[in-house]
Design an enzyme around this catalytic site. Structure first.
Site, PDB file in Angstrom:
ATOM      1  N   GLY A 105       2.598   6.049   0.977  1.00 37.68           N
ATOM      2  CA  GLY A 105       2.825   4.791   0.292  1.00 37.68           C
ATOM      3  C   GLY A 105       1.793   4.563  -0.788  1.00 37.68           C
ATOM      4  O   GLY A 105       0.705   5.137  -0.767  1.00 37.68           O
ATOM      5  N   CYS A 106       2.149   3.713  -1.725  1.00 36.77           N
ATOM      6  CA  CYS A 106       1.242   3.303  -2.796  1.00 36.77           C
ATOM      7  C   CYS A 106       1.520   1.830  -3.064  1.00 36.77           C
ATOM      8  O   CYS A 106       1.916   1.104  -2.164  1.00 36.77           O
ATOM      9  CB  CYS A 106       1.444   4.169  -4.034  1.00 36.77           C
ATOM     10  SG  CYS A 106       3.098   4.065  -4.747  1.00 36.77           S
ATOM     11  N   LYS A 107       1.332   1.382  -4.285  1.00 37.10           N
ATOM     12  CA  LYS A 107       1.579  -0.025  -4.602  1.00 37.10           C
ATOM     13  C   LYS A 107       3.076  -0.342  -4.631  1.00 37.10           C
ATOM     14  O   LYS A 107       3.516  -1.342  -4.072  1.00 37.10           O
ATOM     15  CB  LYS A 107       0.935  -0.372  -5.944  1.00 37.10           C
ATOM     16  CG  LYS A 107       1.100  -1.820  -6.350  1.00 37.10           C
ATOM     17  CD  LYS A 107       0.392  -2.102  -7.666  1.00 37.10           C
ATOM     18  CE  LYS A 107       0.587  -3.546  -8.091  1.00 37.10           C
ATOM     19  NZ  LYS A 107      -0.084  -3.807  -9.378  1.00 37.10           N
ATOM     20  N   TYR A 134       3.244  -0.909  -0.986  1.00 38.36           N
ATOM     21  CA  TYR A 134       2.473  -1.978  -0.347  1.00 38.36           C
ATOM     22  C   TYR A 134       3.047  -3.356  -0.685  1.00 38.36           C
ATOM     23  O   TYR A 134       3.038  -4.265   0.143  1.00 38.36           O
ATOM     24  CB  TYR A 134       1.008  -1.869  -0.775  1.00 38.36           C
ATOM     25  CG  TYR A 134       0.092  -2.852  -0.097  1.00 38.36           C
ATOM     26  CD1 TYR A 134      -0.145  -2.779   1.269  1.00 38.36           C
ATOM     27  CD2 TYR A 134      -0.539  -3.853  -0.825  1.00 38.36           C
ATOM     28  CE1 TYR A 134      -0.987  -3.678   1.901  1.00 38.36           C
ATOM     29  CE2 TYR A 134      -1.387  -4.758  -0.202  1.00 38.36           C
ATOM     30  CZ  TYR A 134      -1.607  -4.664   1.159  1.00 38.36           C
ATOM     31  OH  TYR A 134      -2.439  -5.557   1.781  1.00 38.36           O
TER      32      TYR A 134
END
Length: 156
Positions: A105-107, A134
């Site tokens: 996952g990332c932003k 996120y």
């Protein structure tokens, strides 16, 4: 004259088809499985490891709260601009085996998509990309953790 016409037509078709752009097949592009945050939470509860590929600064401000969470930035910001972390695979390999079950996952899900493709093409077997990142996790009000830093006297 008729055979000359057929030959010219064949030659024209050969030239046209030979110069058409070629599409990449699925064999050259690693297969990435993207899941939503609801699926991600269920998989994390079942023992998957979460790999947050955002920067260290982003990670410290808040990240997915689960039992096995690691932060390995996929992109780094350098004086030359944004670059892929040259040690990404080495760092991930020091934390996880290629057979571990991972969610990246990332932003928003873009960096993690690239990182997921990279890990799959590097031999990792069970890797999932978390769609929405996120932001989507927070919007669902799923558990988050903030890394607290020690405050210095002049920051009080």
């Amino acid at each position: 004259m008729d055979s000359l016409h057929v030959l010219r037509s064949f030659l024209l078709l050969f030239i046209v088809f030979n110069h058409l752009p070629r599409t990449t097949t699925s064999m050259s592009e690693p297969k990435v499985i993207t899941i939503d945050v609801n699926q991600a939470q269920k998989l994390l509860d079942s023992g998957y490891t979460f790999l947050d590929v955002r920067t260290v600064e982003e990670f410290k401000k808040g990240h997915v709260d689960s039992e096995n969470v690691f932060n390995v930035p996929y992109w780094l910001y350098t004086p030359q601009g944004q670059e892929i972390n040259p040690n990404f695979l080495k760092h991930v390999s020091s934390l996880c085996n290629q057979t571990d079950h991972l969610i990246l996952g990332c932003k928003s899900g873009v960096r993690s998509l690239h990182a997921t493709k990279f890990l799959v093409s590097s031999g990792f077997k069970t890797v999932r990309n978390m769609d929405g990142g996120y932001i989507a996790w927070v919007n669902k009000r799923f558990p988050v953790k903030v890394e607290h830093k020690e405050l210095k006297y002049d920051e009080l």
